[in-house]
Design a protein around this motif. Structure first.
Motif, PDB file in Angstrom:
ATOM      1  N   VAL A   1       0.825  -1.201   0.000  1.00 60.29           N
ATOM      2  CA  VAL A   1       0.000   0.000   0.000  1.00 60.29           C
ATOM      3  C   VAL A   1       0.862   1.255   0.000  1.00 60.29           C
ATOM      4  N   ASP A   2       0.243   2.329  -0.420  1.00 60.12           N
ATOM      5  CA  ASP A   2       0.872   3.646  -0.468  1.00 60.12           C
ATOM      6  C   ASP A   2       0.894   4.213   0.948  1.00 60.12           C
ATOM      7  N   GLY A   3       2.073   4.406   1.531  1.00 64.93           N
ATOM      8  CA  GLY A   3       2.199   4.961   2.872  1.00 64.93           C
ATOM      9  C   GLY A   3       2.459   3.888   3.916  1.00 64.93           C
ATOM     10  N   GLU A   4       2.799   4.334   5.121  1.00 67.65           N
ATOM     11  CA  GLU A   4       2.992   3.439   6.268  1.00 67.65           C
ATOM     12  C   GLU A   4       1.628   3.194   6.888  1.00 67.65           C
ATOM     13  N   ILE A   5       1.095   1.994   6.724  1.00 73.11           N
ATOM     14  CA  ILE A   5      -0.270   1.731   7.189  1.00 73.11           C
ATOM     15  C   ILE A   5      -0.372   1.909   8.705  1.00 73.11           C
TER      16      ILE A   5
ATOM     17  N   ALA B   1     -11.981  -8.855   8.342  1.00 72.61           N
ATOM     18  CA  ALA B   1     -10.830  -9.496   7.694  1.00 72.61           C
ATOM     19  C   ALA B   1      -9.747  -9.708   8.737  1.00 72.61           C
ATOM     20  N   LYS B   2      -8.838 -10.612   8.435  1.00 69.59           N
ATOM     21  CA  LYS B   2      -7.640 -10.750   9.264  1.00 69.59           C
ATOM     22  C   LYS B   2      -6.578  -9.888   8.595  1.00 69.59           C
ATOM     23  N   ALA B   3      -6.183  -8.810   9.279  1.00 67.73           N
ATOM     24  CA  ALA B   3      -5.238  -7.855   8.699  1.00 67.73           C
ATOM     25  C   ALA B   3      -4.048  -7.695   9.625  1.00 67.73           C
ATOM     26  N   GLN B   4      -2.861  -7.779   9.058  1.00 68.85           N
ATOM     27  CA  GLN B   4      -1.660  -7.533   9.855  1.00 68.85           C
ATOM     28  C   GLN B   4      -0.530  -7.055   8.969  1.00 68.85           C
ATOM     29  N   ARG B   5       0.314  -6.211   9.556  1.00 65.61           N
ATOM     30  CA  ARG B   5       1.511  -5.762   8.848  1.00 65.61           C
ATOM     31  C   ARG B   5       2.411  -6.960   8.604  1.00 65.61           C
ATOM     32  N   MET B   6       3.192  -6.869   7.542  1.00 63.66           N
ATOM     33  CA  MET B   6       4.174  -7.912   7.267  1.00 63.66           C
ATOM     34  C   MET B   6       5.419  -7.276   6.662  1.00 63.66           C
ATOM     35  N   GLN B   7       6.535  -7.981   6.770  1.00 69.07           N
ATOM     36  CA  GLN B   7       7.741  -7.558   6.074  1.00 69.07           C
ATOM     37  C   GLN B   7       7.498  -7.716   4.581  1.00 69.07           C
ATOM     38  N   GLU B   8       8.212  -6.943   3.790  1.00 68.50           N
ATOM     39  CA  GLU B   8       8.079  -7.097   2.342  1.00 68.50           C
ATOM     40  C   GLU B   8       8.409  -8.540   1.979  1.00 68.50           C
TER      41      GLU B   8
ATOM     42  N   SER C   1       4.159   0.196   2.449  1.00 62.44           N
ATOM     43  CA  SER C   1       4.195  -0.862   3.454  1.00 62.44           C
ATOM     44  C   SER C   1       3.397  -2.055   2.928  1.00 62.44           C
ATOM     45  N   TRP C   2       3.612  -3.186   3.559  1.00 60.83           N
ATOM     46  CA  TRP C   2       2.965  -4.433   3.155  1.00 60.83           C
ATOM     47  C   TRP C   2       2.073  -4.930   4.277  1.00 60.83           C
TER      48      TRP C   2
ATOM     49  N   THR D   1      -3.952   0.556  -2.681  1.00 56.83           N
ATOM     50  CA  THR D   1      -3.144  -0.602  -3.051  1.00 56.83           C
ATOM     51  C   THR D   1      -2.263  -0.262  -4.247  1.00 56.83           C
ATOM     52  N   LEU D   2      -0.983  -0.594  -4.127  1.00 49.70           N
ATOM     53  CA  LEU D   2      -0.042  -0.436  -5.239  1.00 49.70           C
ATOM     54  C   LEU D   2       0.217  -1.775  -5.923  1.00 49.70           C
TER      55      LEU D   2
END
Length: 180
Positions: free
Chosen positions: A79-83, A105-112, A131-132, A156-157
């Motif tokens: 995504v565009d920006g730091e979520i 939804a199940k949403a979580q930050r992840m490493q690229e 960020s991913w 979304t990018l």
């Protein structure tokens, strides 16, 4: 006579249509898969990448594609920006879209993730980070993941479907498929 059930896992590259023919001579499934009688169980947009399941089994196709069956699908989303934490929370609770509220939804930050380079590359802006996140949904509204991230302020990018049910794209390069 009952034909043998076929299940094909395919890593759909960017800019490929989820159909076997196209009047405009764009890249389609038949450019990669030469297995008669299989059809996509669900779709991925032309600008999305990742796991697509093809089968000749109508019941399986329905189970995977019909939102009533709640088959979970996991996407890796750049995504565009730091979520923000707030955006993650909104995605986790469900997001109001024009056609209604999404299921949580199940949403979580992840490493690229370690994935193939996209061609063409995602646009890069020096002063705006990306960020991913890993996003798991159990429905499949049209362009749902893209609309969800945009609704919480992070367009979304790049979108890669990593998992459908118990199947993942592990071991499949873009354009490759594996028969089960």
């Amino acid at each position: 006579m009952n034909p043998e059930r076929k299940i094909v896992l395919f890593n759909k590259p960017y800019d490929v249509l989820c159909q076997f023919t196209d009047e405009q001579d764009r890249s389609v499934l038949k450019d990669f898969i030469d297995i008669p009688g299989v059809y996509a169980a669900g779709r991925l947009d032309r600008d999305s990448e990742g796991l697509l399941i093809l089968t000749n089994d109508g019941k399986l196709q329905s189970k995977l594609a019909d939102p009533r069956h709640k088959t979970s699908k996991t996407y890796w989303v750049q995504v565009d920006g730091e979520i923000s934490d707030d955006a993650i929370l909104q995605l986790s609770r469900g997001v109001k879209l024009k056609d209604g509220l999404t299921r949580p939804a199940k949403a979580q930050r992840m490493q690229e993730p370690t994935v193939w380079p996209r061609n063409p590359p995602v646009r890069f802006r020096k002063n705006i980070p990306t960020s991913w996140l890993s996003l798991t949904i159990t429905e499949g509204k049209n362009r749902q993941v893209r609309r969800m991230t945009a609704a919480v302020g992070f367009p979304t990018l790049r979108l890669i479907r990593y998992r459908i049910g118990d199947w993942t794209l592990d071991g499949l390069a873009p354009g490759e498929y594996r028969c089960l």
